[in-house]
Design an enzyme around this catalytic site. Structure first.
Site, mmCIF file in Angstrom:
data_model
loop_
_atom_site.group_PDB
_atom_site.id
_atom_site.type_symbol
_atom_site.label_atom_id
_atom_site.label_comp_id
_atom_site.label_asym_id
_atom_site.label_seq_id
_atom_site.Cartn_x
_atom_site.Cartn_y
_atom_site.Cartn_z
ATOM 1 N N HIS A 39 78.937 146.940 -30.281
ATOM 2 C CA HIS A 39 78.148 148.156 -30.526
ATOM 3 C C HIS A 39 78.662 148.931 -31.737
ATOM 4 O O HIS A 39 77.897 149.614 -32.407
ATOM 5 C CB HIS A 39 78.089 149.021 -29.267
ATOM 6 C CG HIS A 39 77.171 148.436 -28.242
ATOM 7 N ND1 HIS A 39 77.616 147.679 -27.201
ATOM 8 C CD2 HIS A 39 75.817 148.425 -28.162
ATOM 9 C CE1 HIS A 39 76.580 147.245 -26.500
ATOM 10 N NE2 HIS A 39 75.480 147.689 -27.061
ATOM 11 N N GLU B 253 67.267 140.621 -20.976
ATOM 12 C CA GLU B 253 68.549 140.313 -21.622
ATOM 13 C C GLU B 253 69.505 139.572 -20.702
ATOM 14 O O GLU B 253 70.675 139.396 -21.032
ATOM 15 C CB GLU B 253 69.190 141.577 -22.209
ATOM 16 C CG GLU B 253 69.319 142.744 -21.269
ATOM 17 C CD GLU B 253 69.876 143.998 -21.941
ATOM 18 O OE1 GLU B 253 70.382 143.949 -23.073
ATOM 19 O OE2 GLU B 253 69.800 145.068 -21.300
ATOM 20 N N ASN C 179 71.065 140.266 -28.007
ATOM 21 C CA ASN C 179 72.526 140.419 -28.099
ATOM 22 C C ASN C 179 73.180 140.045 -26.771
ATOM 23 O O ASN C 179 74.133 139.275 -26.725
ATOM 24 C CB ASN C 179 72.916 141.861 -28.453
ATOM 25 C CG ASN C 179 72.214 142.356 -29.691
ATOM 26 O OD1 ASN C 179 71.762 141.557 -30.497
ATOM 27 N ND2 ASN C 179 72.108 143.662 -29.851
ATOM 28 N N ASP C 180 72.640 140.608 -25.699
ATOM 29 C CA ASP C 180 73.207 140.274 -24.394
ATOM 30 C C ASP C 180 72.699 138.930 -23.891
ATOM 31 O O ASP C 180 73.435 138.196 -23.248
ATOM 32 C CB ASP C 180 72.902 141.387 -23.375
ATOM 33 C CG ASP C 180 73.902 142.525 -23.511
ATOM 34 O OD1 ASP C 180 75.114 142.237 -23.605
ATOM 35 O OD2 ASP C 180 73.481 143.691 -23.568
ATOM 36 N N ARG D 34 80.244 138.790 -26.656
ATOM 37 C CA ARG D 34 79.807 139.330 -27.958
ATOM 38 C C ARG D 34 80.899 140.132 -28.651
ATOM 39 O O ARG D 34 80.814 140.439 -29.822
ATOM 40 C CB ARG D 34 78.516 140.165 -27.803
ATOM 41 C CG ARG D 34 78.658 141.389 -26.957
ATOM 42 C CD ARG D 34 77.306 141.984 -26.575
ATOM 43 N NE ARG D 34 76.818 142.967 -27.538
ATOM 44 C CZ ARG D 34 75.772 143.758 -27.312
ATOM 45 N NH1 ARG D 34 75.081 143.671 -26.180
ATOM 46 N NH2 ARG D 34 75.383 144.632 -28.208
ATOM 47 N N CYS E 36 64.392 143.377 -29.512
ATOM 48 C CA CYS E 36 65.144 144.493 -30.085
ATOM 49 C C CYS E 36 66.616 144.151 -30.303
ATOM 50 O O CYS E 36 67.405 145.014 -30.665
ATOM 51 C CB CYS E 36 65.001 145.752 -29.242
ATOM 52 S SG CYS E 36 65.658 145.553 -27.587
HETATM 53 C C1 PEP Z 1 70.630 143.633 -26.672
HETATM 54 O O1 PEP Z 1 71.404 143.341 -25.761
HETATM 55 O O2 PEP Z 1 70.091 142.783 -27.424
HETATM 56 C C2 PEP Z 1 70.296 145.044 -26.941
HETATM 57 C C3 PEP Z 1 69.392 145.390 -27.832
HETATM 58 O O3 PEP Z 1 70.997 145.998 -26.249
HETATM 59 P P1 PEP Z 1 72.488 146.476 -26.658
HETATM 60 O O4 PEP Z 1 72.830 145.816 -27.968
HETATM 61 O O5 PEP Z 1 72.444 147.949 -26.733
HETATM 62 O O6 PEP Z 1 73.289 145.951 -25.524
HETATM 63 MG MG MG Z 2 71.921 144.816 -24.268
#
Ligand code: PEP
Ligand code: MG
Length: 556
Positions: free
Chosen positions: A192, A434, A457-458, A468, A505
């Protein structure tokens, strides 16, 4: 010249002097140094107190602009604590009575005051113990123990900082105001902190390991955030070469600005929504510059960070309302709180976990703390009366979670009705896809919600079993893995069959190499850090989906 190679996390080229951002281990000051020059120690304390007050003034004013009075207040509270006469008397008495150094006197005073607050009955007062520690740490830093925190406002945006690691909340406090770039020993592309750095446009290179040495402090450095390379004490040829590269990048940015105001549509007329991810209030400011179609992911957790306790319904409502109003009729997808894993917040009092990414996070915390969750949802619902707000839930892994969440929304709506408070009755409800579980039951989940947003991402982390955050396995973090693309395809098909919208996203939404694939799959929305939108718009407008669709799909 030293050339350090790491992971490029945020693009851009910056030149500057390297300063160490030393995290002060507070208890290191528990060691008393005897001193004869008591006057000098008292003066050191008084001067650092003055400097700390100046810093807090500046932090208050900046926060006032960025996040409003409610959030800025904490810095005024800290000022009052520093000015407390008992606190100062205690420090000065310890210096005089014990012939001790000023750092020790502050550390000891802090510990005594903390104990006093912690033993009080009132929960609010107990939490003030953390504030005492914060102000004491700041005072010690101002004694010359932390070169970054000692910068005055004249140094704004002049520093490149180097350290072992930076957490998302530390980056928010540094707030891009003091720093124009950062480099770290640890870190990964999808943490993050890295996501924040990209959206705040702070060039950075992470995972440099032991290449980053303390003796580089005060050296001239160049960060090449495109290549993931840092030049320490660069020679004149390198300076010239990087200046040229920077000029070319600036030109490229200028070129992209010609795509402002243009429609997000492919050559053959397929439309896609290009929206922005908002991870910090600063992001809102650049949305207008790039003209995003809306906010596809509002990471609400930043509203909960850098404070001492939960924001109230009223505090949250004001923030969501002001964003909804600023965005006019453009959509704003507010994702409910997704703390846990690398987003730790002290006052949440979360247990230490062996495996936090798979533990107590996201919707799990919210369902476990219904009062906090209801306050959060009611604030979002109330703000929905002022703009085009939608609500989205993270980390869903079962049908039960979404059913329970919908029950809670119903209860919140009833309570607002009773209070005669307005909200959008048919507010759209969506979920993040996710977890692999959500992918494989997406046909069932699609019947319960208005939209999906795929959080790659997750999803990558959980599907490929690649943390990650862990730089050791970063090379395996591959959002283009066939398994992931097949999952995205499955989610798209299930969303289309149910007639609901599907977007992405995760960070991959901003990867130009993937835009054709997403168009071929019929993704309705790509939401990304705002600085990437114009580049993706150009790519969309250059693509003829009909020509490539079959070939792309047959390869998945
Ligand atoms: C994701 O996991 O892809 C996401 C957009 O949420 P975050 O990166 O805030 O975990
Ligand atoms: Mg996420």
């Amino acid at each position: 010249m030293n050339i350090l190679k790491g992971i490029a996390v945020s693009e851009g080229i910056v030149f500057g002097k390297l300063k160490a951002y030393k995290k002060v281990f507070f208890d290191a000051y528990s060691v008393k140094r005897f001193t004869e020059d008591l006057e000098a120690e008292i003066l050191k304390f008084k001067n650092s107190k003055k400097l700390a007050l100046e810093q807090l003034d500046e932090l208050y004013n900046n926060a006032l602009d960025d996040v409003g009075e409610e959030h800025a207040m904490i810095f005024n509270v800290h000022k009052m604590m520093i000015e407390d006469i008992d606190y100062s008397n205690s420090v000065i008495n310890i210096i005089n009575d014990e012939k001790a150094n000023a750092e020790y006197a502050v550390w000891f005073t802090s510990r005594e005051f903390e104990k006093k607050f912690e033993s009080m009955d009132n929960e609010y007062m107990q939490q003030r113990a953390g504030d005492i520690r914060d102000i004491s740490r700041r005072i010690i830093n101002c004694m010359g123990n932390n070169s970054v925190n000692n910068k005055s406002s004249n140094d704004k945006k002049s520093l490149i900082i180097g350290c072992d690691d930076i957490s998302p909340s530390e980056l928010l406090e540094l707030n891009g105001k003091y720093i124009k770039g950062f480099i770290t020993m640890l870190g990964s592309k999808n943490s993050h902190t890295s996501i924040l750095a990209r959206s705040m446009k702070i060039p950075s290179v992470v995972s440099l390991g032991s290449q980053l040495k303390p003796e580089f402090e005060d050296c001239d450095v160049i960060i090449d955030g495109f290549a993931g390379v840092v030049y320490v004490s660069p020679d004149s040829t390198t300076v010239r070469r990087l200046k040229k590269k920077k000029e070319l990048c600036d030109k490229q940015e200028e070129l992209l600005s010609s795509f402002k105001g243009k429609e997000d549509v492919s050559i053959d007329g397929q439309k896609i929504r290009l929206s922005a991810n908002v991870s910090h209030i600063c992001d809102i400011k650049i949305l207008k510059e790039v003209d995003a179609s809306g906010i596809g992911l509002f990471r609400s957790e930043f509203i909960f960070m850098n404070r001492r306790n939960y924001p109230t319904e009223e505090e949250q409502f004001k923030i969501y309302k002001s964003i909804a109003k600023k965005m006019g009729d453009k959509h704003v997808v507010i994702r409910t709180l997704d703390v846990g894993a690398d987003k730790r917040i002290d006052y949440f009092d979360m247990p230490k976990e062996v495996n936090p990414a798979m533990g107590y996070r996201g919707i799990r915390i919210c369902l476990d703390r219904p009062e906090m969750f209801k306050t959060h949802i009611k604030a979002i619902l109330r703000a929905s009366a002022f703009g085009n707000i939608e609500i989205m839930f993270p980390m869903i892994s079962s049908l039960d979670e979404i059913l329970r969440t919908k029950e809670i929304i119903k209860e919140c709506k009833l309570e607002l009705d009773k209070q005669n408070l307005d909200y959008k009755k048919d507010i759209k409800i969506g979920i993040m896809i996710e977890t692999p579980a959500a992918v494989f039951i997406s046909d069932i989940l699609a019947k319960e919600v208005d939209f999906f947003s795929i959080g790659t991402n997750d999803l990558v982390q959980y599907s490929l079993a690649v943390d990650r955050q862990n730089d050791k396995v970063n090379f395996m973090f591959n959002p283009q893995h066939r398994a992931i693309l097949r999952m995205i395809k499955m989610v798209c098909e299930n969303a289309k069959s149910a007639g609901i919208r599907v977007g992405i996203c995760g960070e991959i939404a901003a990867d130009e190499r993937m835009t054709e694939v997403f168009l071929a799959l019929g993704i309705d929305e790509l939401s990304m850090s705002a600085p990437f939108i114009l580049g993706i718009r150009r790519k969309v407008r250059e693509t003829n989906v009909k020509l490539i669709k079959e070939q792309i799909i047959s390869k998945l």
